[in-house]
Scaffold this motif. Sequence first.
Motif, mmCIF file in Angstrom:
data_model
loop_
_atom_site.group_PDB
_atom_site.id
_atom_site.type_symbol
_atom_site.label_atom_id
_atom_site.label_comp_id
_atom_site.label_asym_id
_atom_site.label_seq_id
_atom_site.Cartn_x
_atom_site.Cartn_y
_atom_site.Cartn_z
ATOM 1 N N LEU A 264 14.038 -8.945 53.590
ATOM 2 C CA LEU A 264 13.994 -7.753 52.744
ATOM 3 C C LEU A 264 14.272 -6.516 53.576
ATOM 4 C CD1 LEU A 264 13.316 -7.239 49.713
ATOM 5 C CD2 LEU A 264 11.016 -6.625 50.453
ATOM 6 N N SER A 265 14.994 -5.580 53.003
ATOM 7 C CA SER A 265 15.355 -4.363 53.734
ATOM 8 C C SER A 265 14.167 -3.434 53.923
ATOM 9 C CB SER A 265 16.473 -3.618 52.996
ATOM 10 O OG SER A 265 16.070 -3.303 51.669
ATOM 11 N N MET A 266 13.056 -3.686 53.201
ATOM 12 C CA MET A 266 11.833 -2.898 53.365
ATOM 13 C C MET A 266 10.707 -3.847 53.769
ATOM 14 S SD MET A 266 11.907 -0.405 50.035
ATOM 15 C CE MET A 266 10.426 0.460 50.562
ATOM 16 N N SER A 267 9.794 -3.351 54.593
ATOM 17 C CA SER A 267 8.667 -4.181 55.020
ATOM 18 C C SER A 267 7.487 -3.982 54.076
ATOM 19 C CB SER A 267 8.256 -3.837 56.453
ATOM 20 O OG SER A 267 7.808 -2.502 56.521
ATOM 21 N N ILE A 268 6.639 -4.998 54.019
ATOM 22 C CA ILE A 268 5.444 -4.922 53.179
ATOM 23 C C ILE A 268 4.292 -5.571 53.928
ATOM 24 C CG2 ILE A 268 6.147 -7.020 51.959
ATOM 25 C CD1 ILE A 268 4.647 -5.942 49.510
ATOM 26 N N SER A 269 3.215 -4.842 54.071
ATOM 27 C CA SER A 269 2.058 -5.326 54.813
ATOM 28 C C SER A 269 1.005 -5.848 53.850
ATOM 29 C CB SER A 269 1.464 -4.196 55.657
ATOM 30 O OG SER A 269 0.253 -4.596 56.239
ATOM 31 N N GLY A 270 0.465 -7.009 54.176
ATOM 32 C CA GLY A 270 -0.566 -7.596 53.331
ATOM 33 C C GLY A 270 -1.965 -7.138 53.675
ATOM 34 N N LEU B 86 7.570 0.137 42.976
ATOM 35 C CA LEU B 86 7.574 1.543 42.565
ATOM 36 C C LEU B 86 8.322 2.415 43.567
ATOM 37 C CD1 LEU B 86 3.903 1.922 41.271
ATOM 38 C CD2 LEU B 86 5.996 1.900 39.901
ATOM 39 N N MET B 87 8.202 2.074 44.839
ATOM 40 C CA MET B 87 8.916 2.836 45.863
ATOM 41 C C MET B 87 10.425 2.715 45.699
ATOM 42 S SD MET B 87 6.559 1.993 49.219
ATOM 43 C CE MET B 87 7.786 2.660 50.351
ATOM 44 N N GLU B 88 10.867 1.623 45.090
ATOM 45 C CA GLU B 88 12.290 1.408 44.842
ATOM 46 C C GLU B 88 12.705 1.879 43.449
ATOM 47 O OE1 GLU B 88 14.838 -0.448 47.046
ATOM 48 O OE2 GLU B 88 13.415 0.761 48.184
ATOM 49 N N GLY B 89 11.758 2.501 42.737
ATOM 50 C CA GLY B 89 12.047 2.994 41.397
ATOM 51 C C GLY B 89 12.111 1.897 40.354
ATOM 52 N N LEU B 90 11.446 0.780 40.618
ATOM 53 C CA LEU B 90 11.462 -0.359 39.701
ATOM 54 C C LEU B 90 10.078 -0.575 39.113
ATOM 55 C CD1 LEU B 90 13.477 -2.858 41.928
ATOM 56 C CD2 LEU B 90 14.356 -1.567 39.968
ATOM 57 N N ALA B 91 10.034 -0.945 37.834
ATOM 58 C CA ALA B 91 8.756 -1.284 37.206
ATOM 59 C C ALA B 91 8.293 -2.669 37.627
ATOM 60 C CB ALA B 91 8.881 -1.213 35.688
ATOM 61 N N GLY B 92 9.247 -3.472 38.086
ATOM 62 C CA GLY B 92 8.944 -4.845 38.473
ATOM 63 C C GLY B 92 10.143 -5.723 38.186
ATOM 64 N N PRO B 93 10.075 -6.991 38.532
ATOM 65 C CA PRO B 93 11.192 -7.878 38.237
ATOM 66 C C PRO B 93 11.344 -8.081 36.732
ATOM 67 C CG PRO B 93 9.310 -9.133 39.029
ATOM 68 C CD PRO B 93 8.969 -7.690 39.208
ATOM 69 N N LEU C 58 15.560 -4.796 47.314
ATOM 70 C CA LEU C 58 14.682 -5.258 46.251
ATOM 71 C C LEU C 58 15.373 -5.190 44.893
ATOM 72 C CD1 LEU C 58 11.876 -6.388 45.798
ATOM 73 C CD2 LEU C 58 11.037 -4.067 45.497
ATOM 74 N N VAL C 59 16.248 -4.206 44.706
ATOM 75 C CA VAL C 59 16.977 -4.078 43.448
ATOM 76 C C VAL C 59 17.813 -5.336 43.201
ATOM 77 C CG1 VAL C 59 18.755 -2.801 42.207
ATOM 78 C CG2 VAL C 59 17.031 -1.571 43.531
ATOM 79 N N GLU C 60 18.439 -5.840 44.255
ATOM 80 C CA GLU C 60 19.241 -7.059 44.126
ATOM 81 C C GLU C 60 18.364 -8.276 43.866
ATOM 82 O OE1 GLU C 60 22.185 -9.835 46.905
ATOM 83 O OE2 GLU C 60 21.742 -7.767 47.484
ATOM 84 N N LEU C 61 17.248 -8.369 44.586
ATOM 85 C CA LEU C 61 16.346 -9.511 44.400
ATOM 86 C C LEU C 61 15.739 -9.532 43.001
ATOM 87 C CD1 LEU C 61 14.198 -10.046 47.623
ATOM 88 C CD2 LEU C 61 16.043 -11.455 46.723
ATOM 89 N N ALA C 62 15.478 -8.353 42.447
ATOM 90 C CA ALA C 62 14.805 -8.254 41.152
ATOM 91 C C ALA C 62 15.621 -8.844 40.012
ATOM 92 C CB ALA C 62 14.451 -6.803 40.850
#
Length: 303
Positions: free
Chosen positions: A266-272, A215-222, A189-193
């Motif tokens: 993405l290296s992490m999964s996200i459930s909707g 937030l789990m990746e320590g990012l405020a957002g893109p 996600l850091v790379e995508l951001a």
Amino acid sequence: MIDGRMKLRHIACFLEVAARSGFGRAADALGLTQPAVSRAIAELEDILGAPLFERGRGGAVLTPQGIAFRTHAGAAFAELGRGIDTLRRPAAGDVVLKVGALPTVAARIMPGAIRRAKEMGLDATIAIEAGSNGWLLDLLTEGRLDLVVGRLAEPKAMMGLTFEHLYSEPIVFVARRGHPADTGHPVGLVELARHPFIMPGPGSIIRPEIDRLFLMEGLAGPAERIETTDASFSRAYVGASDAVWVISHGVVAGDLDAGTLVRLPLSMSISGGPVGLTTRAGHAPLPQAAIFLEALREVARAL
């Protein structure tokens, strides 16, 4: 026992103000003046002996008493309207089935469900209302919709409603074919951001899940983002740029199948979360609605 001072105009004004969160907007929708709507609400509050709205510069917000009253008033108003419709439209083919559909999930299931319902003998006009999950549930509570196909809302919003799970739909990150991140390998996600993002706004039901992932990746957002639920705009923008689109899988399933968009691994999964049917608790559906509900279940099982 119902107080004889209470009239239908009181209930109509109350439901419209609740739906539109404002006296002026409700007056416009009802074709009345704002003072007339305000007077009707004041009279209703006097009859009930409880405040129904908190007035403020931002509009009108239901009080706890107003929320409780709305559940019952909306259902009663809907049943009255259904009784009138039964007399005015005696023929089965004249029935209008009012379905609310969340745009981010409707594209995946609604077309197939309508085709299947017709094959099962559904003899009714289907009127589809698209909008946010909260807006659709408000309309359902007030009896303006027969059912909603959308996501499970918070407990407070589900008062007087029931939810039936159909399927779970993931949130996906998609981009144009040939995007710099389209390498076939997992991407962080850091790379995508570093790229522009398109995502639903803060009021959307999947936005908290997206924010939680950052937030789990320590990012405020893109660093750069566009907030919209307009699928047509998002497709066009993503197709002409290096933007990454975060959206429910059902919205872009056709694009992914056609190869016009690619799903970024993405290296992490996200459930909707769950997608399902929401109806008013304790209310038997119309025969036509029962057919459509079964068609929705069949299509969902085949996903």
